[in-house]
Design an enzyme around this catalytic site. Structure first.
Site, PDB file in Angstrom:
ATOM      1  N   PHE A 123       0.890  -1.203  -0.174  1.00  0.00           N
ATOM      2  CA  PHE A 123      -0.145   0.069  -0.154  1.00  0.00           C
ATOM      3  C   PHE A 123       0.961   1.172  -0.013  1.00  0.00           C
ATOM      4  O   PHE A 123       1.783   1.319   0.755  1.00  0.00           O
ATOM      5  CB  PHE A 123      -0.732  -0.020   1.084  1.00  0.00           C
ATOM      6  CG  PHE A 123      -1.829   1.069   1.186  1.00  0.00           C
ATOM      7  CD1 PHE A 123      -3.130   1.358   0.655  1.00  0.00           C
ATOM      8  CD2 PHE A 123      -1.554   2.336   2.124  1.00  0.00           C
ATOM      9  CE1 PHE A 123      -3.981   2.165   0.485  1.00  0.00           C
ATOM     10  CE2 PHE A 123      -2.326   3.384   2.052  1.00  0.00           C
ATOM     11  CZ  PHE A 123      -3.563   3.333   1.439  1.00  0.00           C
ATOM     12  N   ILE A 337      16.202  -5.779  32.243  1.00  0.00           N
ATOM     13  CA  ILE A 337      16.499  -6.850  32.897  1.00  0.00           C
ATOM     14  C   ILE A 337      17.615  -7.771  32.513  1.00  0.00           C
ATOM     15  O   ILE A 337      18.264  -8.214  33.271  1.00  0.00           O
ATOM     16  CB  ILE A 337      15.240  -7.881  33.036  1.00  0.00           C
ATOM     17  CG1 ILE A 337      14.066  -6.720  33.848  1.00  0.00           C
ATOM     18  CG2 ILE A 337      15.284  -9.069  33.673  1.00  0.00           C
ATOM     19  CD1 ILE A 337      12.584  -7.358  33.475  1.00  0.00           C
ATOM     20  N   GLY A 339      20.329  -6.662  31.443  1.00  0.00           N
ATOM     21  CA  GLY A 339      21.700  -6.142  31.772  1.00  0.00           C
ATOM     22  C   GLY A 339      22.528  -6.048  30.551  1.00  0.00           C
ATOM     23  O   GLY A 339      21.855  -5.955  29.495  1.00  0.00           O
ATOM     24  N   GLU A 363       1.850   3.909   9.900  1.00  0.00           N
ATOM     25  CA  GLU A 363       0.424   3.657   9.917  1.00  0.00           C
ATOM     26  C   GLU A 363      -0.421   4.591  10.978  1.00  0.00           C
ATOM     27  O   GLU A 363      -1.350   4.307  11.804  1.00  0.00           O
ATOM     28  CB  GLU A 363      -0.063   2.183  10.250  1.00  0.00           C
ATOM     29  CG  GLU A 363       0.134   1.492   8.824  1.00  0.00           C
ATOM     30  CD  GLU A 363      -0.255   0.001   8.914  1.00  0.00           C
ATOM     31  OE1 GLU A 363      -1.406  -0.049   9.356  1.00  0.00           O
ATOM     32  OE2 GLU A 363       0.275  -0.886   8.397  1.00  0.00           O
ATOM     33  N   GLU A 367       1.340  10.870  17.843  1.00  0.00           N
ATOM     34  CA  GLU A 367       0.645  12.505  17.802  1.00  0.00           C
ATOM     35  C   GLU A 367      -0.424  12.328  17.097  1.00  0.00           C
ATOM     36  O   GLU A 367      -1.574  13.041  17.469  1.00  0.00           O
ATOM     37  CB  GLU A 367       2.013  13.192  17.029  1.00  0.00           C
ATOM     38  CG  GLU A 367       3.280  13.385  18.365  1.00  0.00           C
ATOM     39  CD  GLU A 367       4.027  12.016  18.308  1.00  0.00           C
ATOM     40  OE1 GLU A 367       4.580  11.931  19.594  1.00  0.00           O
ATOM     41  OE2 GLU A 367       4.053  11.395  17.035  1.00  0.00           O
TER      42      GLU A 367
END
Length: 387
Positions: A123, A337, A339, A363, A367
């Site tokens: 598209f 997590i 690290g 898409e 904002e």
């Protein structure tokens, strides 16, 4: 999960989960590095009915509902986000648009090979100077007897290089602004329809994103989708469904990140015990799981409204907004997590973090989605011509 699935929906979810984890997951990291398009896997997905999930059976589709599609797309995204974005654009935008606005001849010609996965759909609305402002697009389509001649450049087109058919928006009457935009179906190989540069991206690396250049591209008038001037309406309708697809992708990647973080936390030991024993980390995992569940309910709600043929623009925008921002928070926490290991390509959370970043952009940026939601709340639905 509080949402009650039907037996068919549960069966589809289970089937796709098995396929995704057995076929897609093992090579997802390799595809991220090589940027190899998952063509063979997409053909297998076509055989399973995943490339025409909501296409009616008379056009060789699966005839599934949107909730089933969301469940399936989550599972594909859990295993490989690059494959999921191809599936999402193909199903949510291309197949749905042709099914809704196409003539029977167009459906016969395009939906059948799309649903079978024989060709991939793309598209093309975004341009170098027209992203969130589609009315500003400059691609033009001039009627010339029994044909249209299209000129312009489209940018950031998912599957632009590999698609067999592309829906393109172009102005047929500049004076009418958004009511002067039309939509066209363009086949790969059409003279004057050229693939431009391929973007080097942060994530979703196995999905090609390209420019498309239309240089006096001459297409038959019967390739017009809908009527002249319907292009903006077609694009906005397509994006409503597409935003549910992005929310579903976000859920899949977020769930993969949470599962990886839980597994790592159980195995990794520091100070003489698994790090899963530390309260600070346990609360991070609890927050991640809660946000994923909230996004899941929003997404399934929007999908259910679509299935009931209710207006769902606001709900799709809310689902996409929350889920896309959620997955960025969740993947960041999963990386934290892990690290230092999370910053390396040794563990998949590094890929999840990169793949998730674009979900708040394509898409409909976060904002723009807030503008759409506010317009609905305040009754200014078409301010700036946005839905």
């Amino acid at each position: 999960m509080s949402y009650q699935l039907t037996d068919e929906q549960f069966m589809i979810q289970t089937m796709v989960r098995d396929f995704a984890r057995e076929v897609l997951l093992a090579t997802a990291m390799e595809r991220d590095l090589t940027k190899e398009f998952p063509g063979e896997n997409l053909k297998k997905m076509g055989e399973l009915g995943l490339m025409g999930m909501m296409v009616p059976p008379e056009y060789d589709g699966a005839g599934a509902d949107t909730v089933s599609y969301v469940l399936a797309l989550q599972e594909i995204a859990y295993a490989c986000a690059s494959t999921a974005v191809i599936m999402s654009v193909h199903n949510s935008i291309v197949c749905e648009t042709i099914n809704r606005f196409g003539t029977d001849e167009q459906k016969q010609a395009y939906l059948k090979p799309l649903a079978a996965g024989e060709i991939i759909g793309a598209f093309a609305m975004t341009e170098p100077h027209a992203g969130s402002d589609p009315v500003n697009q400059s691609t033009s389509a001039l009627r010339d007897g029994s044909h249209y001649i299209i000129n312009g450049t489209k940018r950031f087109i998912t599957s632009g290089k590999t698609a067999g058919v592309t829906i393109i928006t172009a102005k047929t009457d500049k004076a009418k602004r958004h009511k002067g935009i039309s939509a066209f179906i363009v086949r790969k190989g059409t003279q004057g329809f050229l693939v431009g540069k391929t973007e080097k991206k942060m994530g979703l690396c196995a999905s090609d994103t390209t420019d498309l250049v239309l240089d006096n591209c001459r297409i038959p008038a019967e390739n017009l989708l809908g009527q002249e001037g319907d292009g903006f309406k077609i694009a906005m309708t397509a994006l409503d469904g597409g935003r549910i697809g992005i929310a579903a992708q976000s859920l899949g990647v977020a769930q993969a990140a949470l599962d990886a973080a839980v597994s790592y936390a159980r195995e990794r030991e520091q100070f003489g015990q698994p790090i899963s024993k530390f309260q600070g980390l346990r609360w991070m995992l609890a927050d991640m799981a809660t946000e994923i569940e909230a996004a899941r309910q929003l997404t399934l709600s929007a999908a259910s409204m679509k299935d009931r043929d209710e207006k769902y623009t606001k709900q799709a925008s809310m689902a996409k907004l929350f889920a896309s921002e959620m997955v960025n928070r969740v993947t960041a926490k999963a990386l934290q997590i892990h690290g230092g290991y999370g910053y390396t390509k040794e563990y998949p959370v590094e890929r999840f973090y990169r793949d998730a970043r674009v979900f708040t952009i394509y898409e409909g940026t976060s904002e723009i989605l807030r503008v759409v939601i506010a317009n609905h709340l305040l009754g200014d639905r078409y301010v700036g011509t946005l839905r």
